[in-house]
Design an enzyme around this catalytic site. Structure first.
Site, PDB file in Angstrom:
ATOM      1  N   ASP A  13      -3.480   2.766  -0.794  1.00 16.59           N
ATOM      2  CA  ASP A  13      -4.037   2.316  -2.068  1.00 16.59           C
ATOM      3  C   ASP A  13      -2.999   1.664  -2.971  1.00 16.59           C
ATOM      4  O   ASP A  13      -3.109   1.702  -4.196  1.00 16.59           O
ATOM      5  CB  ASP A  13      -4.755   3.471  -2.795  1.00 16.59           C
ATOM      6  CG  ASP A  13      -5.751   4.138  -1.870  1.00 16.59           C
ATOM      7  OD1 ASP A  13      -6.533   3.394  -1.241  1.00 16.59           O
ATOM      8  OD2 ASP A  13      -5.728   5.363  -1.740  1.00 16.59           O
ATOM      9  N   LYS A  16      -2.787  -3.253  -0.890  1.00 13.15           N
ATOM     10  CA  LYS A  16      -2.485  -4.110   0.268  1.00 13.15           C
ATOM     11  C   LYS A  16      -3.573  -5.144   0.520  1.00 13.15           C
ATOM     12  O   LYS A  16      -3.287  -6.265   0.927  1.00 13.15           O
ATOM     13  CB  LYS A  16      -2.339  -3.265   1.543  1.00 13.15           C
ATOM     14  CG  LYS A  16      -1.143  -2.360   1.549  1.00 13.15           C
ATOM     15  CD  LYS A  16      -1.074  -1.565   2.840  1.00 13.15           C
ATOM     16  CE  LYS A  16      -2.226  -0.600   3.022  1.00 13.15           C
ATOM     17  NZ  LYS A  16      -2.337   0.439   2.002  1.00 13.15           N
ATOM     18  N   THR A 126     -10.618  12.063   5.027  1.00 18.17           N
ATOM     19  CA  THR A 126     -11.727  11.231   4.545  1.00 18.17           C
ATOM     20  C   THR A 126     -13.027  11.523   5.314  1.00 18.17           C
ATOM     21  O   THR A 126     -14.052  10.930   5.028  1.00 18.17           O
ATOM     22  CB  THR A 126     -11.391   9.730   4.722  1.00 18.17           C
ATOM     23  OG1 THR A 126     -11.177   9.490   6.122  1.00 18.17           O
ATOM     24  CG2 THR A 126     -10.144   9.330   3.944  1.00 18.17           C
ATOM     25  N   ARG A 140      -6.664  12.000  26.422  1.00 23.29           N
ATOM     26  CA  ARG A 140      -7.155  11.090  27.475  1.00 23.29           C
ATOM     27  C   ARG A 140      -8.608  11.335  27.871  1.00 23.29           C
ATOM     28  O   ARG A 140      -8.996  11.192  29.013  1.00 23.29           O
ATOM     29  CB  ARG A 140      -6.238  11.136  28.714  1.00 23.29           C
ATOM     30  CG  ARG A 140      -4.890  10.513  28.431  1.00 23.29           C
ATOM     31  CD  ARG A 140      -3.794  11.177  29.184  1.00 23.29           C
ATOM     32  NE  ARG A 140      -3.731  12.590  28.845  1.00 23.29           N
ATOM     33  CZ  ARG A 140      -3.027  13.478  29.518  1.00 23.29           C
ATOM     34  NH1 ARG A 140      -2.337  13.120  30.565  1.00 23.29           N
ATOM     35  NH2 ARG A 140      -3.000  14.739  29.142  1.00 23.29           N
ATOM     36  N   ARG A 299     -13.239  10.017  -4.276  1.00 22.71           N
ATOM     37  CA  ARG A 299     -12.514  11.130  -4.908  1.00 22.71           C
ATOM     38  C   ARG A 299     -11.533  10.609  -5.958  1.00 22.71           C
ATOM     39  O   ARG A 299     -10.898   9.579  -5.752  1.00 22.71           O
ATOM     40  CB  ARG A 299     -11.691  11.898  -3.853  1.00 22.71           C
ATOM     41  CG  ARG A 299     -12.499  12.727  -2.900  1.00 22.71           C
ATOM     42  CD  ARG A 299     -11.596  13.393  -1.867  1.00 22.71           C
ATOM     43  NE  ARG A 299     -11.039  12.442  -0.917  1.00 22.71           N
ATOM     44  CZ  ARG A 299     -10.217  12.764   0.074  1.00 22.71           C
ATOM     45  NH1 ARG A 299      -9.820  14.018   0.233  1.00 22.71           N
ATOM     46  NH2 ARG A 299      -9.771  11.859   0.918  1.00 22.71           N
ATOM     47  N   GLY A 417      -2.941  -7.712 -11.993  1.00 25.17           N
ATOM     48  CA  GLY A 417      -4.389  -7.560 -12.171  1.00 25.17           C
ATOM     49  C   GLY A 417      -5.065  -7.619 -10.824  1.00 25.17           C
ATOM     50  O   GLY A 417      -4.431  -7.952  -9.816  1.00 25.17           O
TER      51      GLY A 417
HETATM   52  P1  IMP Z   1      -7.706  10.989   7.468  1.00 27.49           P
HETATM   53  O1  IMP Z   1      -6.924   9.761   7.706  1.00 27.49           O
HETATM   54  O2  IMP Z   1      -9.137  10.737   7.102  1.00 27.49           O
HETATM   55  O3  IMP Z   1      -7.570  11.970   8.589  1.00 27.49           O
HETATM   56  O4  IMP Z   1      -7.101  11.736   6.181  1.00 27.49           O
HETATM   57  C1  IMP Z   1      -5.794  12.304   6.187  1.00 27.49           C
HETATM   58  C2  IMP Z   1      -5.117  12.080   4.829  1.00 27.49           C
HETATM   59  O5  IMP Z   1      -4.852  10.705   4.648  1.00 27.49           O
HETATM   60  C3  IMP Z   1      -5.966  12.493   3.625  1.00 27.49           C
HETATM   61  O6  IMP Z   1      -5.081  12.971   2.625  1.00 27.49           O
HETATM   62  C4  IMP Z   1      -6.602  11.185   3.189  1.00 27.49           C
HETATM   63  O7  IMP Z   1      -6.980  11.218   1.835  1.00 27.49           O
HETATM   64  C5  IMP Z   1      -5.466  10.224   3.444  1.00 27.49           C
HETATM   65  N1  IMP Z   1      -5.883   8.829   3.701  1.00 27.49           N
HETATM   66  C6  IMP Z   1      -6.366   8.323   4.854  1.00 27.49           C
HETATM   67  N2  IMP Z   1      -6.592   7.005   4.746  1.00 27.49           N
HETATM   68  C7  IMP Z   1      -6.242   6.641   3.507  1.00 27.49           C
HETATM   69  C8  IMP Z   1      -6.217   5.391   2.811  1.00 27.49           C
HETATM   70  O8  IMP Z   1      -6.552   4.331   3.332  1.00 27.49           O
HETATM   71  N3  IMP Z   1      -5.780   5.432   1.511  1.00 27.49           N
HETATM   72  C9  IMP Z   1      -5.357   6.584   0.932  1.00 27.49           C
HETATM   73  N4  IMP Z   1      -5.345   7.775   1.544  1.00 27.49           N
HETATM   74  C10 IMP Z   1      -5.786   7.804   2.830  1.00 27.49           C
HETATM   75 MG    MG Z   2      -7.448   2.049  -0.103  1.00 29.01          MG
END
Ligand code: IMP
Ligand code: MG
Length: 430
Positions: A13, A16, A126, A140, A299, A417
């Site tokens: 976040d 990018k 997520t 595998r 969130r 911005g």
């Molecule tokens: P997962 O990737 O869904 O397994 O989440 C594992 C951790 O990575 C959690 O803390 C998520 O909130 C965080 N996370 C996964 N993808 C992103 C993203 O694109 N932006 C910010 N946090 C992420």
């Molecule tokens: Mg993001």
């Protein structure tokens, strides 16, 4: 050698999506190399907000896009995004590597159940099935895109997996009948996705031989990298620049530049230590102003000051030779801005990022302070961007130059911005 990489140097976040959209106009092809629908990339073009989870953000610049084998792909989400992308990009062209893994309904179910089971060690995922899909890959037994579209073999493999998952469901406190049969639905997805699945490795190496410009688009941020991030509060893939080579079959010597994206402060969704965390009124103010709510889960994001111990470390492991600093507008109007320059770990000062989450949780921030810059309206920031770097407030320049210096990187872009127009370009990537 015209391959460049854009990666996040914090917790994801960092902005990018917007940065990739901007640089994509100079590229011939834009490739995502890791993660899945856990990512949320927001790009605003002409006031219209586009949110993608799987589709490379470069699609909005009208570029050919690809998805590498290091990704885990939820076909349902992807089919929706293909429709959106077709509407936004008249020459839409997508190639998905057949070796990329497929996320199925049980991966999503297990993601929630296993994060719950882990209690305080859960990452607060997520729930997009990312961890379980990568676990099956390593074990595998995963299904790949080539299986999904190679319809004959698919049924047998999918049914085998359904059986395996039914047998193991109780480990996660799930009933076997909660594991849906997905073979039928996925066969249908496979038929729809077949035209897009092929060999990204041969295609990319061919492009690079012809000196075409390839832009690799990272997802998440380096502190979420499964090896180098704050384990176990990470995602399940390698998100750093090195993953481009393993995911896309592109030799390391082909990479020309690595651009690290750094937000002017820190935000984080999910669990785990955050040394420079701010709580209370100021955090709420920054969260509201910066719209810091997860693109994927909605969130509220945790907020902190910029952590230069962490950012120096992530710039190093990515080999980030260039930086883009985003969301300087969000910090406008603060009298002073703190930056974490060192940690105190068990009373001892250190500038090194610790290996374990428990050590990081014991770290206290050592701050230095920078004078703030005025709060401008969106139009005022846009006017600054139009005039260029010299039009930035002196304090703002001092802040971004300090970050770049400490990260041993050159400033390539400053973002003030959310729109394409709110960007100050200092250096091209190609
Ligand atoms: P997962 O990737 O869904 O397994 O989440 C594992 C951790 O990575 C959690 O803390 C998520 O909130 C965080 N996370 C996964 N993808 C992103 C993203 O694109 N932006 C910010 N946090 C992420
Ligand atoms: Mg993001």
């Amino acid at each position: 050698m015209v391959a460049s990489i854009v990666v996040g140097l914090q917790w994801g976040d960092e902005g990018k999506g917007k940065v990739v959209d901007y640089y994509a106009k100079d590229a011939d092809v834009v490739v995502r190399f890791n993660g899945g629908a856990n990512a949320g990339h927001t790009v605003i073009v002409g006031g219209k907000v586009h949110k993608f989870h799987l589709m490379p953000s470069g699609v909005l610049a009208g570029k050919r896009v690809m998805m590498g084998s290091g990704m885990v792909i939820d076909p349902e989400t992807l089919l929706k995004e293909i429709e959106l992308a077709k509407g936004a990009s008249p020459n839409f062209s997508l190639l998905i590597d057949g070796k990329a893994h497929v996320v199925t309904p049980y991966h999503k179910l297990l993601d929630g159940a296993s994060d719950k089971l882990k209690g305080k060690f859960g990452a607060g995922t997520t729930k997009r099935g990312i961890g379980p899909a990568y676990a099956d890959k390593a074990d595998r037994i995963g299904l790949r895109m080539c299986d999904l579209v190679g319809l004959d073999a698919f049924d047998e493999r999918a049914k085998f997996l359904e059986e395996v998952k039914k047998k193991t469901a109780s480990i996660y406190n799930l009933n076997a009948d909660e594991i849906q049969n997905f073979t039928e639905t996925y066969r249908n997805y496979g038929e729809q996705l077949k035209p897009y699945v092929g060999d990204v490795v041969y295609a990319l190496n061919d492009f690079l031989k012809k000196k075409q410009k390839v832009l690799f688009e990272g997802a998440q941020g380096a502190l979420l990298d499964v090896d180098h991030g704050v384990y176990p509060y990470t995602t399940s893939s390698n998100v750093t620049a090195g993953a481009v080579c393993t995911s896309c079959g592109v030799p390391a010597k082909r990479i020309k530049r690595v651009l690290g994206v750094v937000k002017a402060y820190t935000s984080r969704v999910g669990a785990g230590p955050l040394v420079s965390e701010i709580e209370g009124e100021l955090a709420d103010k920054i969260r509201e102003k910066g719209k810091e709510y997860g693109t994927t889960t909605g969130r509220p994001r945790r907020i902190g000051w910029l952590d230069l111990v962490a950012t120096r470390y992530t710039a190093m492991i990515n080999g980030a030779d260039h930086l883009c600093i985003t969301k300087l507008d969000t910090l406008g109007g603060l009298d002073s801005i703190k930056v974490c320059k060192a940690y105190k770990l068990d009373g001892k000062r250190t500038k090194q990022h610790p290996q374990s989450a428990s050590a990081l949780a014991r770290c206290k921030p050592v701050y230095e302070e920078f004078a703030g810059w005025p709060d401008l309206s969106g139009e005022e920031w846009r006017a600054v961007a139009e005039k260029g770097y010299d039009a930035l407030h002196e304090n703002c320049k001092c802040y971004v130059e300090h970050i770049a210096k400490k990260c041993k990187a050159k400033l390539a872009m400053v973002s003030v911005g959310p729109g394409r127009e709110d960007t100050i370009l200092l250096k091209n990537l190609f």
